[in-house]
Scaffold this motif. Structure first.
Motif, short mmCIF file in Angstrom:
data_model
loop_
_atom_site.label_atom_id
_atom_site.label_comp_id
_atom_site.label_asym_id
_atom_site.label_seq_id
_atom_site.Cartn_x
_atom_site.Cartn_y
_atom_site.Cartn_z
N PHE A 3 46.79 50.65 29.69
CA PHE A 3 47.31 49.80 28.63
C PHE A 3 48.79 49.44 28.80
O PHE A 3 49.27 48.54 28.11
CB PHE A 3 47.11 50.48 27.27
CG PHE A 3 45.68 50.84 27.01
CD1 PHE A 3 44.75 49.87 26.73
CD2 PHE A 3 45.26 52.17 27.07
CE1 PHE A 3 43.42 50.20 26.48
CE2 PHE A 3 43.94 52.51 26.83
CZ PHE A 3 43.01 51.52 26.55
N GLY A 4 49.48 50.12 29.71
CA GLY A 4 50.86 49.75 29.99
C GLY A 4 50.95 48.80 31.17
O GLY A 4 51.61 47.75 31.11
N ILE B 18 49.33 59.34 32.19
CA ILE B 18 49.26 58.35 33.28
C ILE B 18 48.03 57.46 33.11
O ILE B 18 48.10 56.25 33.33
CB ILE B 18 49.23 59.05 34.65
CG1 ILE B 18 50.62 59.57 35.00
CG2 ILE B 18 48.76 58.10 35.74
CD1 ILE B 18 50.75 60.06 36.42
N VAL B 19 46.92 58.05 32.73
CA VAL B 19 45.70 57.25 32.50
C VAL B 19 45.97 56.20 31.44
O VAL B 19 45.61 55.02 31.60
CB VAL B 19 44.53 58.16 32.08
CG1 VAL B 19 43.32 57.33 31.70
CG2 VAL B 19 44.17 59.12 33.22
N ILE C 284 40.78 46.02 38.11
CA ILE C 284 40.42 45.32 36.87
C ILE C 284 41.67 45.10 36.04
O ILE C 284 42.46 46.02 35.82
CB ILE C 284 39.38 46.12 36.08
CG1 ILE C 284 38.11 46.32 36.90
CG2 ILE C 284 39.06 45.43 34.75
CD1 ILE C 284 37.07 47.17 36.22
N TYR C 285 41.84 43.87 35.56
CA TYR C 285 42.92 43.53 34.65
C TYR C 285 42.45 43.81 33.23
O TYR C 285 41.48 43.20 32.75
CB TYR C 285 43.31 42.06 34.82
CG TYR C 285 44.48 41.62 33.98
CD1 TYR C 285 45.73 42.23 34.14
CD2 TYR C 285 44.35 40.60 33.05
CE1 TYR C 285 46.81 41.83 33.38
CE2 TYR C 285 45.43 40.19 32.28
CZ TYR C 285 46.65 40.81 32.45
OH TYR C 285 47.74 40.42 31.69
N THR C 286 43.11 44.71 32.54
CA THR C 286 42.61 45.24 31.27
C THR C 286 42.37 44.18 30.20
O THR C 286 41.29 44.19 29.57
CB THR C 286 43.57 46.32 30.73
OG1 THR C 286 43.70 47.37 31.70
CG2 THR C 286 43.04 46.92 29.43
N MET D 278 42.97 48.78 34.64
CA MET D 278 41.89 49.62 34.16
C MET D 278 41.20 50.36 35.30
O MET D 278 40.78 51.51 35.15
CB MET D 278 40.87 48.77 33.40
CG MET D 278 39.71 49.56 32.81
SD MET D 278 40.23 50.77 31.56
CE MET D 278 40.69 49.67 30.22
N GLY D 279 41.05 49.72 36.45
CA GLY D 279 40.41 50.37 37.59
C GLY D 279 41.20 51.57 38.07
O GLY D 279 40.64 52.64 38.34
N MET D 280 42.53 51.42 38.18
CA MET D 280 43.37 52.53 38.61
C MET D 280 43.37 53.64 37.56
O MET D 280 43.37 54.83 37.90
CB MET D 280 44.80 52.04 38.85
CG MET D 280 45.76 53.13 39.32
SD MET D 280 45.24 53.91 40.87
CE MET D 280 45.62 52.59 42.03
N ALA D 281 43.35 53.26 36.29
CA ALA D 281 43.28 54.27 35.23
C ALA D 281 41.99 55.07 35.33
O ALA D 281 41.99 56.29 35.17
CB ALA D 281 43.37 53.59 33.86
#
Length: 300
Positions: free
Chosen positions: A266-267, A260-261, A50-52, A271-274
């Motif tokens: 946000f960096g 890291i989350v 997901i692209y935040t 969002m999916g990886m977070a």
């Protein structure tokens, strides 16, 4: 008459049960809204890329978890988180128990001291970090000035910009910020220990140190167990203090899993990886908690 009473009995029980459900329903709804729904959403999102900014994404299954486990950054952050948690928790317990024992004595201005010891815990994290960053500043910080004037160091120490100084610094600040919680819990338990136990120990010839290990410490075991469990969970997921102190630096020396989350979400706008990192962090804590509960059950 008995038949009528018997007929009214089940009806009354059903009304009581219905009333109990109505009374507990708001609590269940609140817990579901603030705990269950975010947890299930995080697990669901962890299976997507997901692209935040737009929240657009596609199903990737377990790819996020495979990438996470293959990435050395996860294991490095896990180790950093463990070092931070163990270090700050150890200092909290030592300082907290010592301060509680001191405040339990009949000292001068005891009531005032008991109030002041809570100051770090209630102080805003942002304010506390600003003060400590000023103290640790390598150019004009008061800590370096005091150490140099005392002849302990010859040159200013970079407390927050080099390792392992940065890790030691945030551990000290974390212990200072959260040790009052230990003081509150331990002091409350100390006030309920029967004085007869200490009198019996004195009759047996036990000195202050022996009385601490033979009487005080066993009486504090249960409350310390709860305190350690709670503080371990809270310290493991600590974000704001570390982020404001070092931002995870120098390089990635103090980058913990919560950082890291945040960076992934946000960096890097992933969002999916977070979410996968957050779920993995939850699973790590779940493993430790189950192991702890199993050991506590075996000990009892």
């Amino acid at each position: 008459m008995p038949d009528a009473a018997a007929a009214r009995g089940p009806s009354l029980e059903r009304r009581d049960a219905l009333l109990g459900l109505v009374l507990i329903a708001p609590t269940i709804l609140v817990l579901g809204a603030v705990i269950v729904y975010p947890l299930l959403s995080a697990i669901y999102l962890s299976f997507f890329s997901i692209y935040t900014p737009t929240l657009d994404g596609n199903w990737v299954g377990l790819s996020n978890y495979r990438e996470l486990l293959a990435n050395g950054g996860f294991w490095s952050a896990l180790l950093t988180t463990a070092i931070w948690t163990v270090g700050t928790l150890t200092l909290q317990i030592i300082v907290g128990v010592g301060m509680a024992l001191l405040l339990h004595q009949n000292i001068l201005f005891r009531s005032l001291a008991r109030g002041l010891v809570l100051f770090p815990y209630f102080l805003s994290t942002v304010v506390a970090v600003l003060v400590w960053r000023w103290l640790f500043n390598d150019l004009y910080g008061i800590l370096n000035a005091m150490l140099m004037s005392a002849g302990i160091i010859d040159a200013p120490v970079n407390w927050l910009g080099a390792m392992p100084n940065a890790m030691l610094s945030i551990i000290v600040v974390g212990a200072w910020k959260f040790f009052p919680f230990v003081v509150i819990a331990v002091l409350a338990r100390l006030q309920t220990i029967p004085e007869t136990l200490y009198e019996a120990a004195k009759i047996d010839g036990a000195g202050p140190i022996a009385r601490f290990f033979d009487v005080t410490l066993p009486q504090l075991r249960d409350v310390l167990t709860i305190v350690i469990l709670l503080r371990t969970v809270w310290d493991f997921k600590e974000f704001d203090l570390i982020y404001l102190m070092t931002g995870g630096g120098p390089v990635n020396g103090t980058r913990t899993l919560p950082l890291i989350v945040y960076q992934q979400a946000f960096g890097l706008n992933q969002m999916g990886m977070a979410a996968a990192y957050a779920v993995s962090m939850m699973l790590v804590m779940l493993v430790f908690m189950l192991a702890y509960l199993q050991r506590a059950r075996a000990a009892s």
